[in-house]
Design an enzyme around this catalytic site. Structure first.
Site, PDB file in Angstrom:
ATOM      1  N   VAL A 130       7.197  -2.806   6.531  1.00  0.00           N
ATOM      2  CA  VAL A 130       5.805  -2.869   6.078  1.00  0.00           C
ATOM      3  C   VAL A 130       5.527  -1.997   4.856  1.00  0.00           C
ATOM      4  O   VAL A 130       4.566  -2.244   4.134  1.00  0.00           O
ATOM      5  CB  VAL A 130       4.851  -2.507   7.241  1.00  0.00           C
ATOM      6  CG1 VAL A 130       4.896  -1.020   7.550  1.00  0.00           C
ATOM      7  CG2 VAL A 130       3.431  -2.963   6.957  1.00  0.00           C
ATOM      8  N   TYR A 131       6.362  -1.017   4.578  1.00  0.00           N
ATOM      9  CA  TYR A 131       6.122  -0.136   3.432  1.00  0.00           C
ATOM     10  C   TYR A 131       6.214  -0.945   2.141  1.00  0.00           C
ATOM     11  O   TYR A 131       7.268  -1.479   1.793  1.00  0.00           O
ATOM     12  CB  TYR A 131       7.118   1.017   3.374  1.00  0.00           C
ATOM     13  CG  TYR A 131       7.110   1.961   4.565  1.00  0.00           C
ATOM     14  CD1 TYR A 131       6.022   2.055   5.434  1.00  0.00           C
ATOM     15  CD2 TYR A 131       8.195   2.772   4.818  1.00  0.00           C
ATOM     16  CE1 TYR A 131       6.028   2.918   6.513  1.00  0.00           C
ATOM     17  CE2 TYR A 131       8.214   3.650   5.886  1.00  0.00           C
ATOM     18  CZ  TYR A 131       7.124   3.722   6.735  1.00  0.00           C
ATOM     19  OH  TYR A 131       7.138   4.581   7.801  1.00  0.00           O
TER      20      TYR A 131
END
Length: 181
Positions: A52-53
Site C-alpha cells: 500500500v505504500y
C-alpha cells in the site's frame, strides 16, 4: 554489524531495519538506490515495505534498487498485505483471494521470486483467521513466501494464530510489528 537471529527462523538479520515507506512517494528512484546502497554498505540486511505504500510505488522502487548487482540475495525482504489496493469490492483484506492476488503483485513489483517475510498489515474483522492462515500456507507451500508475520494485531489474535498453527491450519506467525513510535 552485530546480526541477531530472527525469531525461530535461524536467519540472521541486522538489528536495524531499513523502512522503505517513502520510496516511490517522497523519495525518487535515484535517491532510493543511494539509500539502499548506503544501508547495505553499513551492514543492514533487513528491508521493510508494504504493497500500500505509494500504491505499490515503494515496492517498485525497492525492487528496482535491489535488482542491481545481486543485492536482492543479500537482504531479508519484508512486505505487507491487507490495505485497499483497488476499488474492487475484494481489493482489500485478509481473504485468500486478496492475499494471493497481492502476493503475486508484490512479487512483480519487487522483481523477486519470493518474499522473505510476508506480513499481515492489519487484522480483518470480516475474515476468520483460519482463512487467512490457509491463504498464507498456500503462498509458503508455493515457495513465494518464506515466513509470515503480523502487524497491528493484539496479543489475543497472535495467540489464536499460534493455536491454529498448532492444529496444522497454517504456518506459525514468527514476528509481530507493534504500533510503537
Amino acid at each position: 554489524m552485530d546480526y541477531k537471529p530472527f525469531g525461530r527462523t535461524g536467519v540472521n538479520v541486522s538489528p536495524l531495519v531499513l523502512g522503505c515507506m517513502m520510496f516511490g512517494q517522497k523519495t525518487e528512484l535515484d535517491e532510493t538506490k543511494r539509500i539502499v546502497d548506503c544501508a547495505l554498505d553499513a551492514g543492514i540486511n533487513f528491508l521493510d515495505t508494504a504493497n500500500v505504500y505509494g500504491a505499490g510505488g515503494s515496492e517498485e522502487f525497492t525492487g528496482e534498487a535491489l535488482s542491481r548487482d545481486g543485492k536482492r540475495d543479500r537482504v531479508f525482504l519484508a512486505t505487507k498485505v491487507h490495505q485497499r489496493m483497488s476499488p474492487d469490492p475484494n481489493g482489500l483484506g485478509n481473504t485468500r483471494l486478496h492475499m494471493i492476488q497481492e502476493c503475486e503483485a508484490s512479487l512483480r513489483r519487487l522483481k523477486t521470486d519470493h518474499i522473505d517475510l510476508y506480513i499481515i498489515h492489519w487484522p480483518d474483522k470480516c475474515t476468520p483467521l483460519d482463512v487467512t492462515l490457509r491463504a498464507m500456507d498456500i503462498a509458503v507451500r508455493q515457495g513465494k513466501v518464506r515466513y509470515f508475520g503480523a502487524s497491528n494485531h493484539s496479543a489475543a489474535q497472535l495467540c489464536e494464530m499460534l493455536c491454529l498453527a498448532d492444529k496444522n491450519v497454517g504456518p506459525r506467525v514468527i514476528s509481530s510489528q507493534i504500533p510503537y513510535s
